[in-house]
Design a protein around this motif. Structure first.
Motif, PDB file in Angstrom:
ATOM      1  N   PHE A 185     -69.313 -19.505  -7.379  1.00 33.84           N
ATOM      2  CA  PHE A 185     -68.182 -18.853  -6.693  1.00 33.84           C
ATOM      3  C   PHE A 185     -67.116 -19.878  -6.350  1.00 33.84           C
ATOM      4  O   PHE A 185     -67.477 -20.948  -5.865  1.00 33.84           O
ATOM      5  N   PRO A 186     -65.839 -19.551  -6.552  1.00 36.27           N
ATOM      6  CA  PRO A 186     -65.307 -18.399  -7.263  1.00 36.27           C
ATOM      7  C   PRO A 186     -65.946 -18.304  -8.644  1.00 36.27           C
ATOM      8  O   PRO A 186     -66.229 -19.325  -9.271  1.00 36.27           O
ATOM      9  N   ASN A 187     -66.109 -17.071  -9.098  1.00 39.96           N
ATOM     10  CA  ASN A 187     -66.991 -16.844 -10.229  1.00 39.96           C
ATOM     11  C   ASN A 187     -66.332 -17.013 -11.591  1.00 39.96           C
ATOM     12  O   ASN A 187     -65.222 -16.582 -11.821  1.00 39.96           O
ATOM     13  N   ASN A 188     -67.085 -17.644 -12.453  1.00 42.85           N
ATOM     14  CA  ASN A 188     -66.802 -17.616 -13.882  1.00 42.85           C
ATOM     15  C   ASN A 188     -67.879 -16.704 -14.474  1.00 42.85           C
ATOM     16  O   ASN A 188     -69.058 -17.000 -14.295  1.00 42.85           O
ATOM     17  N   PRO A 189     -67.562 -15.600 -15.096  1.00 43.01           N
ATOM     18  CA  PRO A 189     -66.273 -15.219 -15.660  1.00 43.01           C
ATOM     19  C   PRO A 189     -65.457 -14.211 -14.862  1.00 43.01           C
ATOM     20  O   PRO A 189     -64.318 -13.955 -15.218  1.00 43.01           O
ATOM     21  N   THR A 190     -65.981 -13.610 -13.772  1.00 44.21           N
ATOM     22  CA  THR A 190     -65.275 -12.431 -13.227  1.00 44.21           C
ATOM     23  C   THR A 190     -64.059 -12.799 -12.382  1.00 44.21           C
ATOM     24  O   THR A 190     -63.236 -11.932 -12.081  1.00 44.21           O
ATOM     25  N   GLY A 191     -63.957 -14.067 -11.960  1.00 43.69           N
ATOM     26  CA  GLY A 191     -62.830 -14.475 -11.119  1.00 43.69           C
ATOM     27  C   GLY A 191     -62.933 -13.937  -9.697  1.00 43.69           C
ATOM     28  O   GLY A 191     -62.002 -14.094  -8.908  1.00 43.69           O
ATOM     29  N   MET A 192     -64.065 -13.306  -9.349  1.00 45.00           N
ATOM     30  CA  MET A 192     -64.235 -12.771  -7.989  1.00 45.00           C
ATOM     31  C   MET A 192     -64.936 -13.829  -7.139  1.00 45.00           C
ATOM     32  O   MET A 192     -65.552 -14.744  -7.656  1.00 45.00           O
ATOM     33  N   THR A 193     -64.834 -13.670  -5.818  1.00 45.29           N
ATOM     34  CA  THR A 193     -65.551 -14.653  -5.005  1.00 45.29           C
ATOM     35  C   THR A 193     -66.298 -14.015  -3.841  1.00 45.29           C
ATOM     36  O   THR A 193     -66.243 -12.797  -3.644  1.00 45.29           O
ATOM     37  N   ILE A 194     -67.027 -14.879  -3.131  1.00 41.37           N
ATOM     38  CA  ILE A 194     -67.982 -14.403  -2.121  1.00 41.37           C
ATOM     39  C   ILE A 194     -67.448 -14.772  -0.734  1.00 41.37           C
ATOM     40  O   ILE A 194     -66.755 -15.784  -0.588  1.00 41.37           O
ATOM     41  N   THR A 195     -67.778 -13.967   0.269  1.00 39.37           N
ATOM     42  CA  THR A 195     -67.379 -14.320   1.630  1.00 39.37           C
ATOM     43  C   THR A 195     -68.453 -15.219   2.247  1.00 39.37           C
ATOM     44  O   THR A 195     -69.578 -15.299   1.735  1.00 39.37           O
ATOM     45  N   LYS A 196     -68.094 -15.837   3.356  1.00 43.67           N
ATOM     46  CA  LYS A 196     -69.069 -16.731   3.997  1.00 43.67           C
ATOM     47  C   LYS A 196     -70.301 -15.956   4.498  1.00 43.67           C
ATOM     48  O   LYS A 196     -71.433 -16.404   4.258  1.00 43.67           O
ATOM     49  N   PRO A 197     -70.137 -14.788   5.156  1.00 48.73           N
ATOM     50  CA  PRO A 197     -71.349 -14.063   5.570  1.00 48.73           C
ATOM     51  C   PRO A 197     -72.237 -13.670   4.380  1.00 48.73           C
ATOM     52  O   PRO A 197     -73.460 -13.706   4.463  1.00 48.73           O
ATOM     53  N   GLN A 198     -71.610 -13.299   3.259  1.00 48.58           N
ATOM     54  CA  GLN A 198     -72.413 -12.947   2.070  1.00 48.58           C
ATOM     55  C   GLN A 198     -73.179 -14.165   1.549  1.00 48.58           C
ATOM     56  O   GLN A 198     -74.349 -14.068   1.186  1.00 48.58           O
ATOM     57  N   LEU A 199     -72.508 -15.326   1.536  1.00 49.21           N
ATOM     58  CA  LEU A 199     -73.177 -16.532   1.042  1.00 49.21           C
ATOM     59  C   LEU A 199     -74.286 -16.954   2.018  1.00 49.21           C
ATOM     60  O   LEU A 199     -75.352 -17.411   1.602  1.00 49.21           O
ATOM     61  N   GLN A 200     -74.030 -16.755   3.316  1.00 53.64           N
ATOM     62  CA  GLN A 200     -75.040 -17.079   4.324  1.00 53.64           C
ATOM     63  C   GLN A 200     -76.329 -16.267   4.082  1.00 53.64           C
ATOM     64  O   GLN A 200     -77.437 -16.774   4.228  1.00 53.64           O
ATOM     65  N   GLU A 201     -76.154 -15.006   3.645  1.00 56.59           N
ATOM     66  CA  GLU A 201     -77.334 -14.175   3.333  1.00 56.59           C
ATOM     67  C   GLU A 201     -78.174 -14.811   2.236  1.00 56.59           C
ATOM     68  O   GLU A 201     -79.403 -14.783   2.269  1.00 56.59           O
ATOM     69  N   TRP A 202     -77.481 -15.369   1.233  1.00 49.71           N
ATOM     70  CA  TRP A 202     -78.205 -16.026   0.140  1.00 49.71           C
ATOM     71  C   TRP A 202     -78.944 -17.266   0.647  1.00 49.71           C
ATOM     72  O   TRP A 202     -80.080 -17.525   0.247  1.00 49.71           O
ATOM     73  N   VAL A 203     -78.272 -18.024   1.509  1.00 48.31           N
ATOM     74  CA  VAL A 203     -78.894 -19.238   2.046  1.00 48.31           C
ATOM     75  C   VAL A 203     -80.133 -18.852   2.867  1.00 48.31           C
ATOM     76  O   VAL A 203     -81.212 -19.456   2.722  1.00 48.31           O
ATOM     77  N   ASP A 204     -80.014 -17.818   3.687  1.00 49.34           N
ATOM     78  CA  ASP A 204     -81.154 -17.377   4.512  1.00 49.34           C
ATOM     79  C   ASP A 204     -82.302 -16.889   3.626  1.00 49.34           C
ATOM     80  O   ASP A 204     -83.474 -17.174   3.865  1.00 49.34           O
TER      81      ASP A 204
END
Ligand code: MLT
Length: 404
Positions: A185-204
């Protein structure tokens, strides 16, 4: 009789961007007059900025003097660059990363492809779909993925995480727990990105399950919206579950110079062994270090002048992204990405496949893009355009596409 590594036979076709280049060259051979605009591979087009050129010249001159000459350097990278990265990419953002946790390399593709070597073959790997093909192919070459299944369009042992319109192109936490998780993120290929709370979920999730996130942050310089994470270490607990990869290609135009780095926090431990020590061992054995002069050019990226010049360069490409996005929207396309990333992900119109759309664009308006299915089964029906062309070519490509 010697035997080959027959995992290579499980790879699907050629490397995506080689296949595209082959198709384009074949078209060019039979249409030598064609003025082809290439918005396929994410290769930059702006020249290196003056502060980087000056740093290169200076380092070259140093190498021609007895006092300034350098032979083999430290495989992990020179301290001047590791310190600049630790300070400016991490500590300035409140991330607790030390210089000796940073490994300099000749680019992100190599790091992304090689890092899987320090993990056992029976680790379960999760990838987004669509995805940058190197994550998959490097695991196929190692023999970690099992057989390819033409019916599902995937490998038996991979956990695919679809990134679709319905989930905002953000993967859902997999039900079957993976050991290694590739995220970009920002993503290849979609060009979309993730918010901090969403990324925090992945870390948890990773910390809870003992998984490692391999986080590709190659496009973080393109983030324009506030509060989006530039690094996974902005999330709490990431030091115990994440490795991060960075490139100098997209933020500073080093696709030809070659430079990247990987962060391996010392807290990452499996069975009493740190991943840092394993990668250090691997790096020392298989890698001679990035060239001194290129590392000096990398240092210039962090100078005040370098930062100002590069901000302008990134803005140039972001403006192209805007031109592509707005042009396509005007023409009635469904479009994603292009705001925090140099990639635009569009829905292929008229129920065409993504390769059919590739052929239409190439044959009818001589514009090259990347078929979404080349990034995975869930990329079918989509198409990627890059903002790394010149301003003039980008405008011209959009005019041509609008007139299709
Ligand atoms: C892409 O087009 O996806 C990238 O340029 C490939 C890369 O950086 O290796």
């Amino acid at each position: 009789m010697y035997k080959i590594n027959d995992n290579y036979l499980k790879l699907q076709g050629n490397y995506l961007f080689s296949t595209i280049a082959k198709n384009v060259n074949a078209y060019k051979d039979s249409n030598p007059e064609a003025n082809i605009i290439r918005l396929g591979i994410g290769d930059v087009t702006r020249p290196l900025v003056p502060s980087i050129i000056e740093a290169l010249h200076k380092a070259v001159d140093e190498m021609g003097t007895p006092e300034g000459f350098r032979g083999y350097g430290p495989e992990q990278g020179y301290d001047f660059l590791r310190n600049a990265i630790a300070k400016q990419d991490y500590q300035a953002r409140g991330c607790n990363i030390e210089a000796d946790e940073i490994f300099i390399s000749d680019g992100s593709k190599c790091d992304v492809g090689n890092i899987q070597e320090i993990f056992a073959l029976n680790n379960k790997v999760a990838i987004c779909d669509p995805v940058y093909p190197v994550y998959v192919d490097s695991n196929v070459m190692a023999g970690r993925t099992g057989a390819f299944h033409p019916v599902t369009g995937g490998y038996d042992n991979l956990i695919y995480m679809p990134c679709l319109k319905d989930n905002g192109f953000i993967p859902e936490l997999p039900k079957e727990v993976p050991d290694l998780i590739y995220l970009c993120f920002p993503n290849n290929p979609t060009g979309m990105t993730i918010t901090k709370p969403q990324l925090q979920e992945w870390v948890d999730y990773a910390n809870k399950n003992g998984s490692i996130i391999l986080y590709d942050a190659a496009y973080e310089a393109y983030i324009t919206e506030p509060d989006l994470p530039h690094s996974i270490y902005e999330c709490e607990g990431a030091r115990t579950c994440a490795i991060e990869m960075h490139s100098f290609s997209k933020n500073a135009g080093f696709t030809g110079l070659r430079l990247g780095y990987m962060v391996i926090p010392k807290e990452l431990v499996s069975n009493g062994v740190t991943l840092h020590s394993l990668w250090n061992r691997r790096h020392g054995t298989k890698y001679n270090g990035a060239p001194y002069i290129v590392q000096r050019a990398g240092e210039a990226v962090y100078s005040e002048r370098g930062k100002a010049e590069l901000k302008e360069q990134v803005n140039y490409y972001l403006n192209n992204a805007k031109i592509i996005k707005e042009g396509l929207l005007d023409a009635g396309y469904e479009v994603y990405g292009g705001v925090n990333a140099p990639y635009i992900w569009l829905k292929v119109p008229n129920e065409k496949t993504s390769w059919e759309f590739f052929d239409t664009l190439l044959h009818e308006v001589q514009v090259v893009g990347t078929p979404g299915v080349g990034f995975g089964a869930h990329g079918e029906g989509y198409f990627r355009l890059t903002a790394f062309g010149t301003y003039e070519n980008t405008k011209e490509a959009l005019n041509r596409i609008k007139n299709l």
